[in-house]
Design a protein around this motif. Structure first.
Motif, PDB file in Angstrom:
ATOM      1  N   VAL A 147       0.829  -1.208   0.000  1.00  0.00           N
ATOM      2  CA  VAL A 147       0.000   0.000   0.000  1.00  0.00           C
ATOM      3  C   VAL A 147       0.864   1.259   0.000  1.00  0.00           C
ATOM      4  O   VAL A 147       0.609   2.200  -0.758  1.00  0.00           O
ATOM      5  CB  VAL A 147      -0.983  -0.011   1.191  1.00  0.00           C
ATOM      6  N   LEU A 148       1.900   1.300   0.840  1.00  0.00           N
ATOM      7  CA  LEU A 148       2.760   2.490   0.881  1.00  0.00           C
ATOM      8  C   LEU A 148       3.539   2.675  -0.416  1.00  0.00           C
ATOM      9  O   LEU A 148       3.795   3.801  -0.829  1.00  0.00           O
ATOM     10  CB  LEU A 148       3.708   2.437   2.073  1.00  0.00           C
ATOM     11  N   THR A 149       3.903   1.588  -1.047  1.00  0.00           N
ATOM     12  CA  THR A 149       4.592   1.680  -2.335  1.00  0.00           C
ATOM     13  C   THR A 149       3.628   2.171  -3.407  1.00  0.00           C
ATOM     14  O   THR A 149       3.979   2.994  -4.250  1.00  0.00           O
ATOM     15  CB  THR A 149       5.176   0.307  -2.735  1.00  0.00           C
ATOM     16  N   PHE A 150       2.407   1.681  -3.354  1.00  0.00           N
ATOM     17  CA  PHE A 150       1.386   2.032  -4.337  1.00  0.00           C
ATOM     18  C   PHE A 150       0.837   3.448  -4.130  1.00  0.00           C
ATOM     19  O   PHE A 150       0.556   4.162  -5.085  1.00  0.00           O
ATOM     20  CB  PHE A 150       0.242   1.017  -4.253  1.00  0.00           C
ATOM     21  N   ALA A 151       0.696   3.855  -2.871  1.00  0.00           N
ATOM     22  CA  ALA A 151       0.052   5.128  -2.545  1.00  0.00           C
ATOM     23  C   ALA A 151       0.855   6.340  -3.015  1.00  0.00           C
ATOM     24  O   ALA A 151       0.279   7.340  -3.426  1.00  0.00           O
ATOM     25  CB  ALA A 151      -0.206   5.227  -1.042  1.00  0.00           C
ATOM     26  N   VAL A 152       2.149   6.260  -2.917  1.00  0.00           N
ATOM     27  CA  VAL A 152       3.000   7.374  -3.348  1.00  0.00           C
ATOM     28  C   VAL A 152       3.787   6.897  -4.561  1.00  0.00           C
ATOM     29  O   VAL A 152       4.768   6.166  -4.421  1.00  0.00           O
ATOM     30  CB  VAL A 152       3.973   7.821  -2.233  1.00  0.00           C
ATOM     31  N   ARG A 153       3.322   7.280  -5.731  1.00  0.00           N
ATOM     32  CA  ARG A 153       3.993   6.904  -6.981  1.00  0.00           C
ATOM     33  C   ARG A 153       4.218   8.165  -7.794  1.00  0.00           C
ATOM     34  O   ARG A 153       3.275   8.769  -8.278  1.00  0.00           O
ATOM     35  CB  ARG A 153       3.157   5.938  -7.800  1.00  0.00           C
ATOM     36  N   ILE A 154       5.475   8.518  -7.930  1.00  0.00           N
ATOM     37  CA  ILE A 154       5.823   9.656  -8.767  1.00  0.00           C
ATOM     38  C   ILE A 154       6.538   9.076  -9.983  1.00  0.00           C
ATOM     39  O   ILE A 154       7.680   8.619  -9.877  1.00  0.00           O
ATOM     40  CB  ILE A 154       6.720  10.651  -8.012  1.00  0.00           C
ATOM     41  N   PRO A 155       5.858   9.019 -11.124  1.00  0.00           N
ATOM     42  CA  PRO A 155       6.446   8.388 -12.318  1.00  0.00           C
ATOM     43  C   PRO A 155       7.735   9.071 -12.771  1.00  0.00           C
ATOM     44  O   PRO A 155       7.889  10.281 -12.627  1.00  0.00           O
ATOM     45  CB  PRO A 155       5.359   8.541 -13.380  1.00  0.00           C
ATOM     46  N   SER A 156       8.640   8.253 -13.270  1.00  0.00           N
ATOM     47  CA  SER A 156       9.868   8.771 -13.878  1.00  0.00           C
ATOM     48  C   SER A 156       9.840   8.350 -15.346  1.00  0.00           C
ATOM     49  O   SER A 156       9.815   7.174 -15.655  1.00  0.00           O
ATOM     50  CB  SER A 156      11.101   8.238 -13.155  1.00  0.00           C
ATOM     51  N   ALA A 157       9.835   9.310 -16.205  1.00  0.00           N
ATOM     52  CA  ALA A 157       9.585   9.083 -17.627  1.00  0.00           C
ATOM     53  C   ALA A 157      10.577   8.162 -18.340  1.00  0.00           C
ATOM     54  O   ALA A 157      10.142   7.291 -19.086  1.00  0.00           O
ATOM     55  CB  ALA A 157       9.503  10.422 -18.353  1.00  0.00           C
ATOM     56  N   PRO A 158      11.882   8.321 -18.163  1.00  0.00           N
ATOM     57  CA  PRO A 158      12.781   7.567 -19.042  1.00  0.00           C
ATOM     58  C   PRO A 158      12.594   6.053 -19.029  1.00  0.00           C
ATOM     59  O   PRO A 158      12.519   5.441 -20.073  1.00  0.00           O
ATOM     60  CB  PRO A 158      14.172   7.940 -18.538  1.00  0.00           C
ATOM     61  N   THR A 159      12.513   5.437 -17.845  1.00  0.00           N
ATOM     62  CA  THR A 159      12.399   3.976 -17.807  1.00  0.00           C
ATOM     63  C   THR A 159      11.000   3.512 -17.431  1.00  0.00           C
ATOM     64  O   THR A 159      10.772   2.331 -17.261  1.00  0.00           O
ATOM     65  CB  THR A 159      13.383   3.369 -16.791  1.00  0.00           C
ATOM     66  N   ARG A 160      10.102   4.454 -17.249  1.00  0.00           N
ATOM     67  CA  ARG A 160       8.739   4.160 -16.843  1.00  0.00           C
ATOM     68  C   ARG A 160       8.667   3.533 -15.455  1.00  0.00           C
ATOM     69  O   ARG A 160       7.745   2.808 -15.130  1.00  0.00           O
ATOM     70  CB  ARG A 160       8.019   3.301 -17.878  1.00  0.00           C
ATOM     71  N   GLY A 161       9.661   3.807 -14.607  1.00  0.00           N
ATOM     72  CA  GLY A 161       9.623   3.396 -13.206  1.00  0.00           C
ATOM     73  C   GLY A 161       8.920   4.478 -12.402  1.00  0.00           C
ATOM     74  O   GLY A 161       8.286   5.363 -12.968  1.00  0.00           O
ATOM     75  N   TYR A 162       9.028   4.416 -11.089  1.00  0.00           N
ATOM     76  CA  TYR A 162       8.401   5.447 -10.270  1.00  0.00           C
ATOM     77  C   TYR A 162       9.066   5.557  -8.905  1.00  0.00           C
ATOM     78  O   TYR A 162       9.563   4.587  -8.358  1.00  0.00           O
ATOM     79  CB  TYR A 162       6.892   5.214 -10.118  1.00  0.00           C
ATOM     80  N   PHE A 163       9.091   6.778  -8.375  1.00  0.00           N
ATOM     81  CA  PHE A 163       9.585   7.058  -7.035  1.00  0.00           C
ATOM     82  C   PHE A 163       8.481   6.662  -6.058  1.00  0.00           C
ATOM     83  O   PHE A 163       7.313   6.926  -6.313  1.00  0.00           O
ATOM     84  CB  PHE A 163       9.900   8.563  -6.911  1.00  0.00           C
ATOM     85  N   ASN A 164       8.835   6.013  -4.944  1.00  0.00           N
ATOM     86  CA  ASN A 164       7.825   5.546  -3.997  1.00  0.00           C
ATOM     87  C   ASN A 164       8.411   5.429  -2.593  1.00  0.00           C
ATOM     88  O   ASN A 164       9.584   5.736  -2.382  1.00  0.00           O
ATOM     89  CB  ASN A 164       7.262   4.201  -4.461  1.00  0.00           C
TER      90      ASN A 164
END
Length: 184
Positions: free
Chosen positions: A24-41
């Motif tokens: 839930v904590l990983t999912f709740a805060v997701r700031i996408p990072s464009a180059p690799t399509r990952g996300y800050f969490n």
């Protein structure tokens, strides 16, 4: 005298609950990072907390499964297997190095586990998106690791103080000693 750690039936719900919280904590805060399509969490906060509170192996399961499940349900299934290995490994490394709640162990454990994470995601990002995009993710992964360490360490310290039984199964749990009269 070393404490014997036994996986008990009561540990299974603990792992399930902590995995769910981590997801839930990983999912709740997701700031996408464009180059690799990952996300800050916030996964690192729970990875560090779990490895400190419950030791390397339980922390590794929680730290690997929670973020991997978040990847699966949030539209990043291509990252799930990488996340399980990288984040689970991060928790195992931290838990194996931090045997005592001392600054030298914490600094070494957090540095080595953060390097593991950053290099792991660099390799995974290179595989999924190419070298250039993966390289642009390195600073964000470093920030995420440091940010997660600060939150995870603060959470562990507060919970360890407020509710000692929660962390008794990890490396840093409190020793329970019986008075000399009651030992037989």
């Amino acid at each position: 005298m070393a404490r014997k750690r036994v996986l008990t039936a009561s540990t299974i719900p603990l792992v399930a609950i902590m995995t769910a919280i981590t997801t839930v904590l990983t999912f709740a805060v997701r700031i996408p990072s464009a180059p690799t399509r990952g996300y800050f969490n916030l996964s690192d906060a729970m990875i560090y907390f779990s490895s400190l509170a419950f030791g390397p192996w339980i922390g590794g399961v929680i730290g690997g499964l929670g973020p991997a499940l978040s990847d699966l349900i949030s539209g990043y299934p291509q990252w799930a297997a990488f996340t399980f290995v990288i984040d689970g490994g991060q928790a195992v490394i931290m838990g194996l190095i931090v045997k005592k709640f001392k600054p030298s162990y914490l600094i070494t454990g957090s540095a080595v586990s953060a390097v593991w994470k950053v290099l792991g995601y660099l390799v995974a990002g290179t595989f999924l998106s190419g070298w250039g995009p993966a390289l642009t993710e390195v600073p964000g992964n470093c920030v995420q690791a440091v940010f997660g360490l600060v939150i995870g360490l603060a959470l562990f310290t507060a919970i360890r103080k407020a509710y000692p039984p929660l962390v008794r199964i990890g490396n840093l749990g409190y020793e329970v000693s019986l008075p000399e009269d009651s030992k037989q």
